[in-house]
Scaffold this active site. Structure first.
Site, PDB file in Angstrom:
ATOM      1  N   GLU A  15     -43.385  29.903  62.781  1.00 36.27           N
ATOM      2  CA  GLU A  15     -43.330  31.020  63.827  1.00 36.27           C
ATOM      3  C   GLU A  15     -45.060  30.995  64.207  1.00 36.27           C
ATOM      4  O   GLU A  15     -45.885  31.058  63.389  1.00 36.27           O
ATOM      5  CB  GLU A  15     -43.083  32.240  63.418  1.00 36.27           C
TER       6      GLU A  15
ATOM      7  N   GLY B  28     -37.708  40.835  57.931  1.00 35.91           N
ATOM      8  CA  GLY B  28     -39.324  40.533  57.848  1.00 35.91           C
ATOM      9  C   GLY B  28     -39.251  38.813  57.943  1.00 35.91           C
ATOM     10  O   GLY B  28     -38.313  38.274  58.403  1.00 35.91           O
ATOM     11  N   SER B  29     -40.364  38.378  57.142  1.00 33.46           N
ATOM     12  CA  SER B  29     -40.449  36.998  57.087  1.00 33.46           C
ATOM     13  C   SER B  29     -39.551  36.194  56.247  1.00 33.46           C
ATOM     14  O   SER B  29     -38.923  36.862  55.354  1.00 33.46           O
ATOM     15  CB  SER B  29     -41.814  36.651  56.740  1.00 33.46           C
TER      16      SER B  29
ATOM     17  N   LYS C 191     -38.519  51.598  53.330  1.00 31.93           N
ATOM     18  CA  LYS C 191     -39.891  51.240  53.123  1.00 31.93           C
ATOM     19  C   LYS C 191     -40.226  50.361  54.395  1.00 31.93           C
ATOM     20  O   LYS C 191     -40.101  49.444  54.686  1.00 31.93           O
ATOM     21  CB  LYS C 191     -40.101  50.401  51.962  1.00 31.93           C
TER      22      LYS C 191
ATOM     23  N   CYS D 131     -39.356  38.080  66.805  1.00 27.08           N
ATOM     24  CA  CYS D 131     -38.612  36.995  66.157  1.00 27.08           C
ATOM     25  C   CYS D 131     -37.740  36.103  67.159  1.00 27.08           C
ATOM     26  O   CYS D 131     -37.355  35.094  66.433  1.00 27.08           O
ATOM     27  CB  CYS D 131     -37.699  37.717  64.913  1.00 27.08           C
TER      28      CYS D 131
ATOM     29  N   GLU E 280     -32.679  39.809  57.722  1.00 31.11           N
ATOM     30  CA  GLU E 280     -33.064  39.427  59.060  1.00 31.11           C
ATOM     31  C   GLU E 280     -34.421  39.005  59.154  1.00 31.11           C
ATOM     32  O   GLU E 280     -35.367  39.595  59.119  1.00 31.11           O
ATOM     33  CB  GLU E 280     -33.007  40.561  60.028  1.00 31.11           C
TER      34      GLU E 280
ATOM     35  N   ALA F 113     -43.262  48.979  57.130  1.00 31.70           N
ATOM     36  CA  ALA F 113     -44.423  47.958  56.804  1.00 31.70           C
ATOM     37  C   ALA F 113     -45.690  48.890  56.722  1.00 31.70           C
ATOM     38  O   ALA F 113     -45.904  50.160  57.249  1.00 31.70           O
ATOM     39  CB  ALA F 113     -44.502  47.138  57.965  1.00 31.70           C
TER      40      ALA F 113
HETATM   41  P1  NAP Z   1     -43.245  40.351  56.107  1.00 31.61           P
HETATM   42  O1  NAP Z   1     -44.568  40.314  55.875  1.00 31.61           O
HETATM   43  O2  NAP Z   1     -42.101  39.628  55.369  1.00 31.61           O
HETATM   44  O3  NAP Z   1     -42.879  41.970  55.791  1.00 31.61           O
HETATM   45  C1  NAP Z   1     -41.583  42.542  55.909  1.00 31.61           C
HETATM   46  C2  NAP Z   1     -41.604  43.853  55.046  1.00 31.61           C
HETATM   47  O4  NAP Z   1     -41.547  43.340  53.571  1.00 31.61           O
HETATM   48  C3  NAP Z   1     -42.845  44.641  55.106  1.00 31.61           C
HETATM   49  O5  NAP Z   1     -42.542  46.204  55.119  1.00 31.61           O
HETATM   50  C4  NAP Z   1     -43.615  44.386  53.854  1.00 31.61           C
HETATM   51  O6  NAP Z   1     -44.543  45.390  53.371  1.00 31.61           O
HETATM   52  C5  NAP Z   1     -42.476  44.138  53.007  1.00 31.61           C
HETATM   53  N1  NAP Z   1     -42.776  43.318  51.731  1.00 31.61           N
HETATM   54  C6  NAP Z   1     -43.936  42.521  51.608  1.00 31.61           C
HETATM   55  N2  NAP Z   1     -43.596  41.859  50.474  1.00 31.61           N
HETATM   56  C7  NAP Z   1     -42.583  42.388  49.758  1.00 31.61           C
HETATM   57  C8  NAP Z   1     -42.303  42.296  48.498  1.00 31.61           C
HETATM   58  N3  NAP Z   1     -42.786  41.578  47.523  1.00 31.61           N
HETATM   59  N4  NAP Z   1     -41.210  43.288  48.170  1.00 31.61           N
HETATM   60  C9  NAP Z   1     -40.773  44.016  48.718  1.00 31.61           C
HETATM   61  N5  NAP Z   1     -41.190  44.191  50.243  1.00 31.61           N
HETATM   62  C10 NAP Z   1     -42.216  43.456  50.580  1.00 31.61           C
HETATM   63  O7  NAP Z   1     -42.804  40.414  57.582  1.00 31.61           O
HETATM   64  P2  NAP Z   1     -43.735  40.966  58.800  1.00 31.61           P
HETATM   65  O8  NAP Z   1     -45.143  40.223  58.937  1.00 31.61           O
HETATM   66  O9  NAP Z   1     -43.965  42.612  58.452  1.00 31.61           O
HETATM   67  O10 NAP Z   1     -42.964  40.854  60.055  1.00 31.61           O
HETATM   68  C11 NAP Z   1     -42.941  39.572  60.659  1.00 31.61           C
HETATM   69  C12 NAP Z   1     -41.645  38.810  60.233  1.00 31.61           C
HETATM   70  O11 NAP Z   1     -40.617  39.595  60.521  1.00 31.61           O
HETATM   71  C13 NAP Z   1     -41.581  37.504  61.249  1.00 31.61           C
HETATM   72  O12 NAP Z   1     -41.260  36.322  60.376  1.00 31.61           O
HETATM   73  C14 NAP Z   1     -40.473  37.801  62.103  1.00 31.61           C
HETATM   74  O13 NAP Z   1     -39.720  36.665  62.824  1.00 31.61           O
HETATM   75  C15 NAP Z   1     -39.480  38.686  61.232  1.00 31.61           C
HETATM   76  N6  NAP Z   1     -38.656  39.585  62.071  1.00 31.61           N
HETATM   77  C16 NAP Z   1     -37.296  39.323  62.052  1.00 31.61           C
HETATM   78  C17 NAP Z   1     -36.421  39.962  62.838  1.00 31.61           C
HETATM   79  C18 NAP Z   1     -34.955  39.542  62.646  1.00 31.61           C
HETATM   80  O14 NAP Z   1     -34.350  40.455  63.293  1.00 31.61           O
HETATM   81  N7  NAP Z   1     -34.481  38.687  62.487  1.00 31.61           N
HETATM   82  C19 NAP Z   1     -36.812  41.059  63.620  1.00 31.61           C
HETATM   83  C20 NAP Z   1     -38.450  41.484  63.393  1.00 31.61           C
HETATM   84  C21 NAP Z   1     -39.166  40.463  62.668  1.00 31.61           C
HETATM   85  P3  NAP Z   1     -46.013  45.337  53.757  1.00 31.61           P
HETATM   86  O15 NAP Z   1     -45.900  45.382  55.105  1.00 31.61           O
HETATM   87  O16 NAP Z   1     -46.287  46.517  53.003  1.00 31.61           O
HETATM   88  O17 NAP Z   1     -46.596  44.058  53.319  1.00 31.61           O
END
Ligand code: NAP
Length: 456
Positions: A360, A205-206, A152, A261, A227, A154
């Site tokens: 962040e 993700g976050s 799935k 990230c 991650e 984003a």
């Molecule tokens: P996010 O809001 O946490 O979303 C990540 C993914 O989770 C998206 O596909 C999102 O779908 C999905 N999601 C959201 N709510 C969910 C739920 N209730 N159930 C299942 N899936 C759900 O993060 P983001 O804004 O896309 O990305 C930025 C974040 O990712 C930052 O915090 C960054 O530091 C982190 N990140 C970490 C790494 C690492 O390797 N540690 C790498 C890259 C990014 P939708 O898009 O459809 O809402």
């Protein structure tokens, strides 16, 4: 259908299906049926298939890069680099998957074998900031070791993931083994969590959403890899090569407009080099250009209005708490484009009382703080719930190693703005999550060791 927008223009650049509960269930039906067949496929065939995906990605480098820029916004050269980075995960997984083997030993007259079995079926949930690479890390490892996967991506960047799925099938991955489902996160997430056939979920993700998924996973003891967010410190010591320290900052901080990230969010600079570093960085940052990612610029838009507002809020909050802006501080207006172009910004005299030191920012903002003693810098660097990346700039090998050891994070770049490569494990500690991607360890995340003990 879900509309996909170009964040620089708000023009619709594509549409994807909004998967219903029934469609997610159907994907899991197919992935579950395919799992034993794919696991039983010989390792050499899987390895060749995964290598063919890498070839497919490299062959489509330009169109894929254009797709990434179109839906995510980053400059085209960065999207091309992302395609290369993604391909390297398939190459490494292809190579490393041939080195997996069972272990055997004789103990007390028993013959004991430890078999490493694919854990699948698996699922992957990925963020928008690296629409191809974050998925590549998961899919490469899963497919290479014999796991089926439901993906799935984003909502804001699903087109690249859909294309990756097509490239994988063209490379020889059976259609039932890999499924890309697009749509509402809650609906898809619920369907995945409630299906007991799913054996593993890998999420990038976050930290906020990671926490939520961890709670859901606890209810059914579903293995997770998380991650999550980062809040990287960069420590610049007096003895650093000034030019190299500035170059490291430019690359690590401004790549993808700061939406990574591993971007340094807290820059600690020793007093003896502080002013020279700030002058040189300010001169470079001020020259960065902004615009549409197709137009040979340094910075594209940030992903959406909420991201742009959050960045501005962090800047305003830092000013309110005594921070001094020496470059930027606002937004750029670019004719014909959205107003999602924060200026590259440098703020001095920042500290833990400010939001930009606690959360962040995910934008092109450099909060800088002066320090005198090594121990003080290390203490400040580690004073965060996050622990993903850290950076050190010094010309002393001893100092670099000592500080790298002292930093509480999963990956450290000593004079290296790009410490993350596909050959080595990548992942965080503390609230940045657990599990590793890349290298041999990245494959282990998709394997279960099973012990078989025989008495003869
Ligand atoms: P996010 O809001 O946490 O979303 C990540 C993914 O989770 C998206 O596909 C999102 O779908 C999905 N999601 C959201 N709510 C969910 C739920 N209730 N159930 C299942 N899936 C759900 O993060 P983001 O804004 O896309 O990305 C930025 C974040 O990712 C930052 O915090 C960054 O530091 C982190 N990140 C970490 C790494 C690492 O390797 N540690 C790498 C890259 C990014 P939708 O898009 O459809 O809402």
């Amino acid at each position: 259908m879900l509309e996909v927008l170009d964040p620089a223009t708000d023009k619709v650049v594509g549409r994807v299906a909004k998967a219903t509960r029934r469609e997610v269930d159907a994907a899991l039906d197919a992935a579950s049926a395919a799992q034993p067949r794919w696991a039983a496929t010989d390792a050499a065939t899987r390895s060749e298939t995964v290598a063919a995906i890498a070839e497919g990605l490299r062959a489509e480098r330009t169109p894929l890069a254009r797709l990434i820029t179109m839906e995510q916004g980053k400059p085209l050269t960065e999207s091309e680099a992302e395609v290369d980075y993604a391909a390297s995960f398939f190459e490494v997984a292809s190579r490393e998957s041939l080195r997996l083997g069972d272990q055997g030993l004789e103990v007390d007259g028993k013959r004991v074998r430890v078999e490493h079995r694919p854990i699948g079926p698996t699922a992957a949930i990925t963020p928008w900031n690296f629409p191809l690479a974050m998925l590549a890390k998961k899919t490469a490892a899963a497919i290479a070791v014999g796991c089926s996967q439901v993906v799935k991506p984003a909502e804001q960047t699903p087109l690249t993931a859909v294309r990756l799925g097509e490239i994988a099938v063209a490379a020889g991955v059976p259609r039932d083994v890999l499924h890309v489902v697009t749509g509402e996160p809650e609906e898809i997430g619920e369907a995945l969590f409630q299906d007991v056939r799913l054996r593993k979920l890998s999420f990038t993700g976050s930290t906020e959403i990671g926490r939520l998924l961890l709670t859901k996973a606890a209810a059914r003891v579903l293995p997770l890899s998380l991650e999550l967010g980062g809040h990287a410190p960069l420590i610049v010591f007096d003895d650093a090569n000034l030019e190299a320290a500035v170059e490291l900052t430019m690359i690590a901080k401004f790549r993808n407009g700061g939406q990574t990230c591993v971007a340094p969010n807290r820059i600690l600079v020793q007093s003896g080099i502080h002013d020279r570093y700030v002058d040189a960085l300010a001169e470079r940052a001020d020259r960065l250009t902004s615009g549409h990612g197709f137009d040979a610029v340094d910075l594209g838009p940030v992903i959406d209005d909420a991201a742009a507002s959050k960045i501005q809020h962090h800047i305003d909050d830092a000013i309110e708490h005594g921070g001094r802006v020496v470059v930027g501080g606002g937004r750029r207006t670019i004719p014909g484009l959205t107003d999602r172009f924060p200026e590259p910004t440098i703020i001095l005299d920042t500290g833990p009382e400010m939001r930009c030191w606690r959360e962040e920012t995910f934008g092109p903002v450099c909060p800088i703080r002066r320090f005198d003693r090594e121990i003080e810098a290390i203490e400040l660097a580690n004073r965060t719930p996050y622990g993903l990346a850290g950076y050190v700039s010094t010309s002393s090998e001893d100092l670099g190693r000592r500080v790298a050891r002292a930093l509480d994070c999963g990956i450290v770049g000593v004079n290296d703005p790009r410490p993350a490569i596909a050959d080595v494990p990548f992942g965080g500690v503390k609230a940045s999550g657990f599990g590793r991607e890349g290298g041999r360890l990245g494959l282990d995340d998709y394997l279960v060791p099973v012990t078989v003990s025989e008495v003869r």
